[in-house]
Design an enzyme around this catalytic site. Structure first.
Site, PDB file in Angstrom:
ATOM      1  N   TYR A  48       0.854  -1.200   0.000  1.00  0.00           N
ATOM      2  CA  TYR A  48       0.000   0.000   0.000  1.00  0.00           C
ATOM      3  C   TYR A  48       0.884   1.242   0.000  1.00  0.00           C
ATOM      4  CZ  TYR A  48      -5.022  -0.351   0.170  1.00  0.00           C
ATOM      5  OH  TYR A  48      -6.328  -0.471  -0.194  1.00  0.00           O
ATOM      6  N   GLU A  50      -0.564   4.793  -0.508  1.00  0.00           N
ATOM      7  CA  GLU A  50      -1.399   5.986  -0.765  1.00  0.00           C
ATOM      8  C   GLU A  50      -0.553   7.249  -0.611  1.00  0.00           C
ATOM      9  OE1 GLU A  50      -5.114   6.122   1.320  1.00  0.00           O
ATOM     10  OE2 GLU A  50      -5.611   4.085   0.684  1.00  0.00           O
ATOM     11  N   ASP A 194      -6.718  13.409 -25.394  1.00  0.00           N
ATOM     12  CA  ASP A 194      -6.691  12.023 -24.930  1.00  0.00           C
ATOM     13  C   ASP A 194      -6.075  11.201 -26.056  1.00  0.00           C
ATOM     14  OD1 ASP A 194      -7.157   9.378 -24.360  1.00  0.00           O
ATOM     15  OD2 ASP A 194      -9.218   9.674 -23.670  1.00  0.00           O
ATOM     16  N   THR A 220      -3.906   6.001 -22.110  1.00  0.00           N
ATOM     17  CA  THR A 220      -3.728   4.693 -21.494  1.00  0.00           C
ATOM     18  C   THR A 220      -2.291   4.272 -21.790  1.00  0.00           C
ATOM     19  OG1 THR A 220      -4.509   3.624 -23.514  1.00  0.00           O
ATOM     20  CG2 THR A 220      -6.129   3.936 -21.752  1.00  0.00           C
ATOM     21  N   LYS A 223      -2.044   0.422 -25.132  1.00  0.00           N
ATOM     22  CA  LYS A 223      -2.445   0.261 -26.530  1.00  0.00           C
ATOM     23  C   LYS A 223      -1.178   0.299 -27.395  1.00  0.00           C
ATOM     24  CE  LYS A 223      -7.150   1.816 -25.729  1.00  0.00           C
ATOM     25  NZ  LYS A 223      -7.388   2.616 -24.540  1.00  0.00           N
ATOM     26  N   ARG A 229      -1.964  -2.499 -18.464  1.00  0.00           N
ATOM     27  CA  ARG A 229      -3.213  -1.738 -18.502  1.00  0.00           C
ATOM     28  C   ARG A 229      -3.138  -0.626 -17.464  1.00  0.00           C
ATOM     29  NH1 ARG A 229      -6.342  -4.661 -21.641  1.00  0.00           N
ATOM     30  NH2 ARG A 229      -7.924  -3.058 -21.492  1.00  0.00           N
TER      31      ARG A 229
HETATM   32  N1  DSN Z   1     -12.054   0.218 -25.097  1.00  0.00           N
HETATM   33  C1  DSN Z   1     -11.101   1.094 -25.697  1.00  0.00           C
HETATM   34  C2  DSN Z   1     -11.032   0.886 -27.176  1.00  0.00           C
HETATM   35  O1  DSN Z   1     -11.197  -0.234 -27.597  1.00  0.00           O
HETATM   36  O2  DSN Z   1     -10.805   1.826 -27.921  1.00  0.00           O
HETATM   37  C3  DSN Z   1     -11.345   2.475 -25.353  1.00  0.00           C
HETATM   38  O3  DSN Z   1     -11.555   2.574 -23.993  1.00  0.00           O
END
Ligand code: DSN
Length: 416
Positions: A48, A50, A194, A220, A223, A229
């Site tokens: 933990y 925080e 974003d 994120t 990707k 993730r």
């Molecule tokens: N679920 C993601 C995507 O496939 O683009 C976006 O959050």
């Protein structure tokens, strides 16, 4: 099943087999390196922490602090940012934290229409972003399916949103952040990019960079960036909102605003992925993502498929299946039966529901990680086309399924 002491491990193994034998075309997915897997599966999950480095609410955080500091340093270097918060558990939570830092409930936000390529967390009425804030939208032009920048300016002029969001989850063209900044400057709106989908390509200068035009970037990390993730928030140049630094407001919004203890195992995985992305080898990978995407779209066009906006600049594109007399849902389910994974996707101005859709989204980050090259793209299009055209002939489709499995087995999942 016998050799597994819990059915969960059996199911994980089955999922590994599924990933190994299939062509993964979901634009938001990727395969992480062994080192990323090692860190996210490490004992760091026990801790933990925080708070932030050197300002924690728990003892024993000395080493955790070093890991988080290193992750922040690498994120700043990769994106040439002055500030990074590496704690968001996801892209949606990164956006949530930015809204909390910059807005009051009921404030107006201008986002990209979800059905034209935006994201739920950009103001969709079924998402917190459209429930808590007063969301309005821009979209793409009906004539060419490109972002309607005139509309962005017009809406900004008329509606005076407090925050404008650019960035997309299913848009195959590069984004003109300079025009978005002009729209933002009309009323002193905050401009958020974003870049969840395209972060890896932007980091390697293969697409326009939102900095210096956008005040804040969220992304994120799993990707094109090929990490665990998670989410990330970046600021180019610190600025003030009501006499408080945005960096301070964002940190406060992430913790204690919306999250508790950070996932330090995931943060370590982010550090590994950022280092990988700083490497020359990753640059080659990122270039190949785009080369493969362009090549795939070219071969689809040759076979008579319509592509939204007629092509791609990035890692993905949307196939409009209307002329193929099959819905996105049917195509997704059919392809999955034969070892090809993609997702149904609305096309702009779709007359079908989001559960049915007229399109599918195709992306190349995952197959490029597996090592597939430009020369392999024609073959993938051929397989997809044969399956869609022969959907009632199980023998033909099963033959393709076997061919795909054998082909993908020659591109191992884990290389380093
Ligand atoms: N679920 C993601 C995507 O496939 O683009 C976006 O959050």
């Amino acid at each position: 099943m016998k050799k597994y002491n819990d059915i969960i491990f059996f199911l994980i193994k089955k999922e590994e087999d599924r990933q190994k034998k299939g062509i993964e075309l979901i634009a938001s997915e990727n395969y992480v390196s062994n080192n990323v897997i090692k860190s996210i599966g490490s004992i760091l999950t026990n801790k933990y922490a925080e708070g932030y480095p050197n300002k924690r609410y728990y003892g024993g955080c000395n080493l955790i602090d070093k890991i988080e500091e290193k992750t922040i340093k690498r994120a700043k270097k990769l994106f040439k940012a002055s500030f990074a918060n590496v704690q968001p558990h996801s892209g949606s939570q990164a956006n949530q934290a930015v809204y909390l830092a910059c807005l009051n409930p009921g404030d107006k936000i201008l986002g990209f229409n979800l059905s034209h390529g935006g994201h739920l967390s950009h103001g969709s009425k079924v998402n917190f972003s459209g429930i808590i804030y007063n969301s309005i939208f821009y979209g793409v032009k009906k004539s060419n399916n490109l972002i309607d920048y005139d509309q962005v300016i017009d809406i900004a002029k008329k509606e005076k949103p407090k925050l404008i969001i650019c960035g997309a989850s299913s848009y195959s063209r590069d984004i003109d952040y300079k025009i978005f900044r002009q729209a933002a400057d009309l009323n002193g709106s905050i401009l958020l990019a974003d870049i969840s989908h395209t972060a890896g390509l932007i980091a390697k200068n293969l697409l326009n960079n939102p900095f210096p035009y956008c005040h804040i970037i969220t992304t994120t990390t799993h990707k094109t960036l090929r990490g665990p993730r998670g989410g990330l928030i970046l600021v180019g140049e610190d600025f003030f909102i009501k006499k408080k630094k945005i960096s301070f407001l964002i940190n406060k919004a992430v913790f204690p605003g919306i999250q508790g203890g950070p996932f330090e195992n995931i943060i370590a995985g982010k550090a590994i992925a950022f280092k990988e992305a700083l490497n020359k080898k990753y640059e080659k990978y990122a270039k190949n993502i785009i080369i493969n995407s362009k090549e795939l779209s070219k071969h689809f066009k040759k076979k008579g498929y319509n592509i939204i906006s007629n092509g791609t600049d990035n890692h993905c594109f949307i196939l409009n299946l209307k002329n193929k007399k099959i819905s996105g849902k049917e195509a997704e389910e059919l392809l999955e039966k034969y070892n090809i994974t993609c997702n149904k996707n609305l096309i702009p101005y779709d007359n079908k529901s989001p559960f049915i859709t007229s399109g599918i989204r195709i992306g190349t980050p995952a197959i490029t990680t597996r090592g597939l090259k430009k020369k392999n793209m024609k073959q993938i299009v051929n397989w997809i086309d044969i399956i869609l055209e022969n959907r009632n002939n199980i023998n033909i489709c099963n033959k393709i399924k076997k061919e795909i499995k054998n082909f993908m087995y020659s591109y191992p999942l884990f290389k380093e």
